[in-house]
Scaffold this motif. Structure first.
Motif, PDB file in Angstrom:
ATOM      1  N   LEU A 148     -60.868  13.974  50.844  1.00  0.00           N
ATOM      2  CA  LEU A 148     -59.765  14.405  51.694  1.00  0.00           C
ATOM      3  C   LEU A 148     -59.764  15.333  52.747  1.00  0.00           C
ATOM      4  CD1 LEU A 148     -57.814  16.093  47.723  1.00  0.00           C
ATOM      5  CD2 LEU A 148     -56.766  14.006  49.708  1.00  0.00           C
ATOM      6  N   LYS A 149     -60.032  16.497  52.995  1.00  0.00           N
ATOM      7  CA  LYS A 149     -60.678  16.897  53.544  1.00  0.00           C
ATOM      8  C   LYS A 149     -61.446  16.224  55.220  1.00  0.00           C
ATOM      9  CE  LYS A 149     -64.982  20.378  55.127  1.00  0.00           C
ATOM     10  NZ  LYS A 149     -65.599  21.149  54.654  1.00  0.00           N
ATOM     11  N   LYS A 150     -61.963  14.909  55.254  1.00  0.00           N
ATOM     12  CA  LYS A 150     -62.286  14.084  55.867  1.00  0.00           C
ATOM     13  C   LYS A 150     -60.857  13.457  56.744  1.00  0.00           C
ATOM     14  CE  LYS A 150     -66.762  12.216  54.483  1.00  0.00           C
ATOM     15  NZ  LYS A 150     -67.245  10.690  54.680  1.00  0.00           N
ATOM     16  N   GLU A 151     -59.676  13.568  55.605  1.00  0.00           N
ATOM     17  CA  GLU A 151     -58.464  13.100  55.891  1.00  0.00           C
ATOM     18  C   GLU A 151     -57.505  14.267  56.467  1.00  0.00           C
ATOM     19  OE1 GLU A 151     -57.546  10.433  56.137  1.00  0.00           O
ATOM     20  OE2 GLU A 151     -59.403   9.075  55.314  1.00  0.00           O
ATOM     21  N   GLY A 152     -57.752  15.500  56.446  1.00  0.00           N
ATOM     22  CA  GLY A 152     -57.403  16.645  57.572  1.00  0.00           C
ATOM     23  C   GLY A 152     -56.805  17.185  56.125  1.00  0.00           C
ATOM     24  N   TYR A 153     -57.094  17.088  54.803  1.00  0.00           N
ATOM     25  CA  TYR A 153     -56.536  18.042  54.009  1.00  0.00           C
ATOM     26  C   TYR A 153     -57.782  18.752  53.176  1.00  0.00           C
ATOM     27  CZ  TYR A 153     -52.331  14.682  53.586  1.00  0.00           C
ATOM     28  OH  TYR A 153     -51.259  13.247  54.274  1.00  0.00           O
ATOM     29  N   PHE A 154     -56.730  20.132  52.363  1.00  0.00           N
ATOM     30  CA  PHE A 154     -57.184  20.897  51.593  1.00  0.00           C
ATOM     31  C   PHE A 154     -56.615  20.598  50.127  1.00  0.00           C
ATOM     32  CE2 PHE A 154     -56.966  25.132  49.987  1.00  0.00           C
ATOM     33  CZ  PHE A 154     -58.441  25.907  50.250  1.00  0.00           C
ATOM     34  N   MET A 155     -57.974  20.954  49.441  1.00  0.00           N
ATOM     35  CA  MET A 155     -57.885  20.453  47.957  1.00  0.00           C
ATOM     36  C   MET A 155     -57.826  22.040  47.477  1.00  0.00           C
ATOM     37  SD  MET A 155     -59.744  17.953  45.733  1.00  0.00           S
ATOM     38  CE  MET A 155     -61.651  19.062  44.514  1.00  0.00           C
ATOM     39  N   SER A 197     -45.115  24.606  56.768  1.00  0.00           N
ATOM     40  CA  SER A 197     -44.499  23.728  55.812  1.00  0.00           C
ATOM     41  C   SER A 197     -42.805  23.087  55.709  1.00  0.00           C
ATOM     42  CB  SER A 197     -45.290  23.524  54.475  1.00  0.00           C
ATOM     43  OG  SER A 197     -45.148  25.161  53.606  1.00  0.00           O
ATOM     44  N   LEU A 198     -42.749  24.171  55.811  1.00  0.00           N
ATOM     45  CA  LEU A 198     -41.406  24.130  55.613  1.00  0.00           C
ATOM     46  C   LEU A 198     -40.485  23.538  56.717  1.00  0.00           C
ATOM     47  CD1 LEU A 198     -39.924  28.730  54.898  1.00  0.00           C
ATOM     48  CD2 LEU A 198     -39.711  26.032  53.149  1.00  0.00           C
ATOM     49  N   VAL A 199     -40.968  23.657  57.801  1.00  0.00           N
ATOM     50  CA  VAL A 199     -40.978  22.774  59.512  1.00  0.00           C
ATOM     51  C   VAL A 199     -41.025  21.998  59.550  1.00  0.00           C
ATOM     52  CG1 VAL A 199     -40.533  22.869  61.768  1.00  0.00           C
ATOM     53  CG2 VAL A 199     -40.395  25.115  60.473  1.00  0.00           C
ATOM     54  N   SER A 200     -42.117  21.611  59.157  1.00  0.00           N
ATOM     55  CA  SER A 200     -42.491  19.857  58.962  1.00  0.00           C
ATOM     56  C   SER A 200     -42.448  18.892  57.881  1.00  0.00           C
ATOM     57  CB  SER A 200     -44.063  20.103  59.014  1.00  0.00           C
ATOM     58  OG  SER A 200     -45.073  20.664  57.999  1.00  0.00           O
ATOM     59  N   ASN A 201     -42.819  19.918  56.998  1.00  0.00           N
ATOM     60  CA  ASN A 201     -42.770  19.619  55.596  1.00  0.00           C
ATOM     61  C   ASN A 201     -43.909  19.096  55.153  1.00  0.00           C
ATOM     62  OD1 ASN A 201     -40.514  18.976  53.242  1.00  0.00           O
ATOM     63  ND2 ASN A 201     -40.288  16.671  53.747  1.00  0.00           N
ATOM     64  N   ARG A 202     -44.645  19.152  55.632  1.00  0.00           N
ATOM     65  CA  ARG A 202     -46.485  19.102  54.834  1.00  0.00           C
ATOM     66  C   ARG A 202     -46.887  20.196  54.753  1.00  0.00           C
ATOM     67  NH1 ARG A 202     -44.555  14.543  53.398  1.00  0.00           N
ATOM     68  NH2 ARG A 202     -44.970  12.575  54.262  1.00  0.00           N
ATOM     69  N   SER A 203     -47.839  20.998  53.960  1.00  0.00           N
ATOM     70  CA  SER A 203     -48.110  21.209  53.590  1.00  0.00           C
ATOM     71  C   SER A 203     -50.144  21.272  54.212  1.00  0.00           C
ATOM     72  CB  SER A 203     -48.340  22.104  52.365  1.00  0.00           C
ATOM     73  OG  SER A 203     -48.697  21.713  51.219  1.00  0.00           O
ATOM     74  N   ASN A 204     -50.404  19.845  53.703  1.00  0.00           N
ATOM     75  CA  ASN A 204     -52.288  19.137  53.646  1.00  0.00           C
ATOM     76  C   ASN A 204     -52.361  19.887  53.468  1.00  0.00           C
ATOM     77  OD1 ASN A 204     -50.278  19.397  57.173  1.00  0.00           O
ATOM     78  ND2 ASN A 204     -52.616  17.345  57.213  1.00  0.00           N
ATOM     79  N   THR A 205     -51.898  20.185  51.844  1.00  0.00           N
ATOM     80  CA  THR A 205     -52.626  20.554  50.576  1.00  0.00           C
ATOM     81  C   THR A 205     -52.518  19.268  49.066  1.00  0.00           C
ATOM     82  OG1 THR A 205     -52.343  23.085  51.462  1.00  0.00           O
ATOM     83  CG2 THR A 205     -52.892  22.657  49.061  1.00  0.00           C
ATOM     84  N   ILE A 206     -53.706  19.329  48.604  1.00  0.00           N
ATOM     85  CA  ILE A 206     -53.475  18.642  47.248  1.00  0.00           C
ATOM     86  C   ILE A 206     -53.835  19.521  46.704  1.00  0.00           C
ATOM     87  CG2 ILE A 206     -53.997  15.820  46.690  1.00  0.00           C
ATOM     88  CD1 ILE A 206     -52.512  15.782  48.954  1.00  0.00           C
ATOM     89  N   GLY A 207     -52.707  18.701  45.752  1.00  0.00           N
ATOM     90  CA  GLY A 207     -53.579  19.992  43.709  1.00  0.00           C
ATOM     91  C   GLY A 207     -54.292  18.511  42.844  1.00  0.00           C
ATOM     92  N   LEU A 208     -55.399  19.259  42.919  1.00  0.00           N
ATOM     93  CA  LEU A 208     -55.763  18.118  42.125  1.00  0.00           C
ATOM     94  C   LEU A 208     -55.869  18.990  40.358  1.00  0.00           C
ATOM     95  CD1 LEU A 208     -58.032  16.392  41.220  1.00  0.00           C
ATOM     96  CD2 LEU A 208     -60.097  17.970  42.042  1.00  0.00           C
ATOM     97  N   ILE A 209     -55.773  18.128  39.201  1.00  0.00           N
ATOM     98  CA  ILE A 209     -55.682  19.078  37.682  1.00  0.00           C
ATOM     99  C   ILE A 209     -56.643  18.515  37.097  1.00  0.00           C
ATOM    100  CG2 ILE A 209     -53.806  18.883  35.843  1.00  0.00           C
ATOM    101  CD1 ILE A 209     -51.587  18.249  37.641  1.00  0.00           C
ATOM    102  N   TRP A 210     -56.887  19.341  36.475  1.00  0.00           N
ATOM    103  CA  TRP A 210     -58.584  18.904  36.242  1.00  0.00           C
ATOM    104  C   TRP A 210     -59.050  19.544  33.990  1.00  0.00           C
ATOM    105  CZ3 TRP A 210     -58.997  14.532  39.052  1.00  0.00           C
ATOM    106  CH2 TRP A 210     -61.060  13.654  38.677  1.00  0.00           C
ATOM    107  N   PRO A 211     -59.532  18.720  33.490  1.00  0.00           N
ATOM    108  CA  PRO A 211     -60.177  19.176  32.209  1.00  0.00           C
ATOM    109  C   PRO A 211     -60.772  20.125  32.135  1.00  0.00           C
ATOM    110  CG  PRO A 211     -60.963  17.374  32.813  1.00  0.00           C
ATOM    111  CD  PRO A 211     -60.450  17.114  34.252  1.00  0.00           C
TER     112      PRO A 211
END
Length: 315
Positions: free
Chosen positions: A86-93, A54-68
């Protein structure tokens, strides 16, 4: 010690660069060499260092969900559907029920690509120092924020439910919901219910559910029924509250027409016929993901409010 690319390269008798390309399925490495390298990586229990990537690509492919919370069916259903989109788009949550500002700050430090937040009011508003450095989208109501908001129009959903009950001949309606709350979504439902009943000259009562959980609602309704009876037309503020109501109606359930906020598939598993109202949860999830990924892709901050239209569904 963690296995590195250099360790694999040494074992395979190839260069570091070849190992790196092979594990990324580069066409510059032959299939035979890829197979050897991948088998060796598996044998050596190699774990990719995504932080370094992620340091090289500036992308972690990770999304944070803040939920109550994660103890309510409607909330966990929506969170699961966001994860699937998100998974369908290649992201980890990654989900957090920590204080919103603390969670968002940590997501930023960990170089997450974006944040989805459940917006309940001022205490969940993320500061500019965070939103200027990471794309954010909120699931909330219409209000001014420094990031886009998905508004599911809770007020229109309440009006739809009230008008539907009136069309079925009901002139007295009970609302069972979280009356004493700072959550803007619940406040909008409550206030709209009151104002629209007054506008339509309908007699109404407000019954506090003791919160948003099934257990709390069941206890609150049981206490109410000790000294009173419910009207024939009922609107519940959430799926979980509806479940709490059903614990107390039992054989008397057919004497009521019940509308419930939350348009989720779990209503299909309830034997009692119920009308659900709201934007289908999978549509909410997809819009949250689409808006956030667009912000990540374009690297542009906007304050748009995306309006979604609720629907009534007979379960």
């Amino acid at each position: 010690m963690a296995v590195t690319l250099k360790d694999i390269a040494r074992e395979c008798g190839v260069s570091y660069s070849t190992v790196s390309k092979a594990l990324k399925d580069s066409p510059l490495v032959t299939d035979a060499t890829k197979r050897i390298i991948k088998e060796k990586a598996e044998e050596m229990n190699y774990i990719p260092n995504n932080s370094a990537r992620s340091l090289v690509s500036n992308r972690s492919n990770t999304i944070g969900l803040i939920w109550p919370a994660v103890d309510r069916v409607a909330i966990t259903t929506l969170a699961s559907q966001i994860n699937q989109a998100l998974k369908k788009e290649g992201y980890f949550m990654v989900i957090s029920i920590e204080d919103p500002i603390t969670a968002a700050q940590k997501f930023l430090e960990l170089r997450f690509d974006g944040v989805i937040i459940f917006d309940e009011g001022e205490h969940t508003t993320l500061p500019t120092k965070i939103t200027k450095n990471i794309p954010v989208v909120a699931y909330g109501v219409e209000r001014e924020l420094d990031y886009p908001t998905i508004n599911v129009n809770h007020d229109l959903a309440m009006k739809q439910a009230i008008d539907a009950l009136i069309s079925q001949g009901y002139q007295q309606i009970d609302y069972i919901g979280d009356i004493h709350t700072n959550d803007m979504r619940q406040i909008v439902k409550k206030d709209t219910f009151i104002s629209h009943c007054q506008e339509r000259n309908i007699s109404y009562r407000m019954i506090h559910s003791g919160g948003l959980s099934e257990e709390g609602a069941s206890r609150a309704i049981k206490a109410f029924l000790v000294n009173d009876k419910l009207n024939g037309g009922i609107i519940c503020g959430s799926y979980d509250i509806t479940r709490g109501l059903l614990h107390n109606l039992k054989d008397n359930v057919n004497a009521h027409t019940i509308f419930s906020y939350d348009n989720i598939d779990q209503f299909k598993s309830i034997d009692t016929p119920i009308y659900s109202v709201g934007v289908p949860s999978h549509i909410i999830a997809q819009n949250l993901v689409d808006v956030l990924l667009n912000a990540i892709k374009t690297n542009q901050v906007n304050r748009s409010i995306i309006q979604l239209k609720p629907k009534i569904r007979y379960q």
